[in-house]
Design a protein around this motif. Structure first.
Motif, PDB file in Angstrom:
ATOM      1  N   CYS A  24       0.839  -1.210   0.000  1.00 30.80           N
ATOM      2  CA  CYS A  24       0.000   0.000   0.000  1.00 30.80           C
ATOM      3  C   CYS A  24       0.868   1.253   0.000  1.00 30.80           C
ATOM      4  N   LEU A  25       1.921   1.254   0.786  1.00 28.01           N
ATOM      5  CA  LEU A  25       2.830   2.401   0.818  1.00 28.01           C
ATOM      6  C   LEU A  25       3.445   2.639  -0.557  1.00 28.01           C
ATOM      7  N   TYR A  26       3.856   1.565  -1.238  1.00 23.95           N
ATOM      8  CA  TYR A  26       4.420   1.684  -2.580  1.00 23.95           C
ATOM      9  C   TYR A  26       3.397   2.297  -3.542  1.00 23.95           C
ATOM     10  N   LEU A  27       2.156   1.809  -3.471  1.00 23.26           N
ATOM     11  CA  LEU A  27       1.114   2.345  -4.354  1.00 23.26           C
ATOM     12  C   LEU A  27       0.825   3.815  -4.035  1.00 23.26           C
ATOM     13  N   MET A  28       0.809   4.163  -2.756  1.00 21.51           N
ATOM     14  CA  MET A  28       0.549   5.553  -2.370  1.00 21.51           C
ATOM     15  C   MET A  28       1.657   6.488  -2.860  1.00 21.51           C
ATOM     16  N   LEU A  29       2.887   6.026  -2.786  1.00 20.40           N
ATOM     17  CA  LEU A  29       4.011   6.861  -3.214  1.00 20.40           C
ATOM     18  C   LEU A  29       4.009   7.093  -4.722  1.00 20.40           C
ATOM     19  N   ASN A  30       3.335   6.245  -5.467  1.00 26.86           N
ATOM     20  CA  ASN A  30       3.287   6.389  -6.918  1.00 26.86           C
ATOM     21  C   ASN A  30       2.074   7.195  -7.392  1.00 26.86           C
ATOM     22  N   LEU A  31       1.279   7.718  -6.482  1.00 20.68           N
ATOM     23  CA  LEU A  31       0.157   8.562  -6.871  1.00 20.68           C
ATOM     24  C   LEU A  31       0.664   9.948  -7.256  1.00 20.68           C
ATOM     25  N   SER A  32      -0.078  10.611  -8.128  1.00 15.73           N
ATOM     26  CA  SER A  32       0.328  11.946  -8.563  1.00 15.73           C
ATOM     27  C   SER A  32       0.014  12.984  -7.482  1.00 15.73           C
ATOM     28  N   VAL A  33       0.648  14.134  -7.589  1.00 22.51           N
ATOM     29  CA  VAL A  33       0.407  15.234  -6.650  1.00 22.51           C
ATOM     30  C   VAL A  33      -1.045  15.694  -6.752  1.00 22.51           C
ATOM     31  N   GLU A  34      -1.584  15.696  -7.949  1.00 23.26           N
ATOM     32  CA  GLU A  34      -2.980  16.107  -8.146  1.00 23.26           C
ATOM     33  C   GLU A  34      -3.933  15.209  -7.351  1.00 23.26           C
ATOM     34  N   THR A  35      -3.655  13.922  -7.329  1.00 32.33           N
ATOM     35  CA  THR A  35      -4.488  12.987  -6.565  1.00 32.33           C
ATOM     36  C   THR A  35      -4.410  13.289  -5.072  1.00 32.33           C
ATOM     37  N   TRP A  36      -3.208  13.589  -4.570  1.00 31.91           N
ATOM     38  CA  TRP A  36      -3.051  13.908  -3.154  1.00 31.91           C
ATOM     39  C   TRP A  36      -3.762  15.210  -2.793  1.00 31.91           C
ATOM     40  N   ILE A  37      -3.742  16.175  -3.704  1.00 29.25           N
ATOM     41  CA  ILE A  37      -4.446  17.436  -3.453  1.00 29.25           C
ATOM     42  C   ILE A  37      -5.950  17.178  -3.370  1.00 29.25           C
ATOM     43  N   PHE A  39      -7.399  14.381  -2.589  1.00 31.85           N
ATOM     44  CA  PHE A  39      -7.605  13.640  -1.348  1.00 31.85           C
ATOM     45  C   PHE A  39      -7.643  14.592  -0.149  1.00 31.85           C
ATOM     46  N   GLY A  40      -6.708  15.532  -0.109  1.00 34.14           N
ATOM     47  CA  GLY A  40      -6.668  16.493   0.994  1.00 34.14           C
ATOM     48  C   GLY A  40      -7.908  17.364   1.049  1.00 34.14           C
ATOM     49  N   ILE A  41      -8.395  17.794  -0.117  1.00 35.13           N
ATOM     50  CA  ILE A  41      -9.612  18.615  -0.155  1.00 35.13           C
ATOM     51  C   ILE A  41     -10.798  17.819   0.370  1.00 35.13           C
TER      52      ILE A  41
END
Length: 78
Positions: A24-37, A39-41
């Motif tokens: 899961c950590l590996y998959l999370m690290l490969n997500l784009s910055v846009e996806t993290w933004i 997610f944060g919103i």
């Protein structure tokens, strides 16, 4: 209860929970910055709804008032 007297023993004890967590950590690290933004919103929106909902108690009727009669209730719903 000691380790040797437990009723259930898990084979390869620390490995089963660690491997999926690393995957899961590996998959999370490969997500784009846009996806993290995004997610944060969504997390901020969810937290605002969670903490903002239900802080005021619902209005209560006056002590001398009872519940509405069936006729009053039906006329309000109508």
């Amino acid at each position: 209860m000691t380790v040797s007297t437990r009723a259930v023993k898990v084979p390869f004890s620390p490995v089963p929970p660690i491997v999926p967590a690393l995957a899961c950590l590996y998959l999370m690290l490969n997500l784009s910055v846009e996806t993290w933004i995004r997610f944060g919103i969504w997390m901020l929106l969810g937290a605002a709804i969670h903490f903002g909902h239900g802080h005021r108690p619902p209005p209560t009727p006056h002590p001398h008032e009872g519940p509405p009669s069936r006729k009053e209730w039906l006329s309000e719903a109508g």
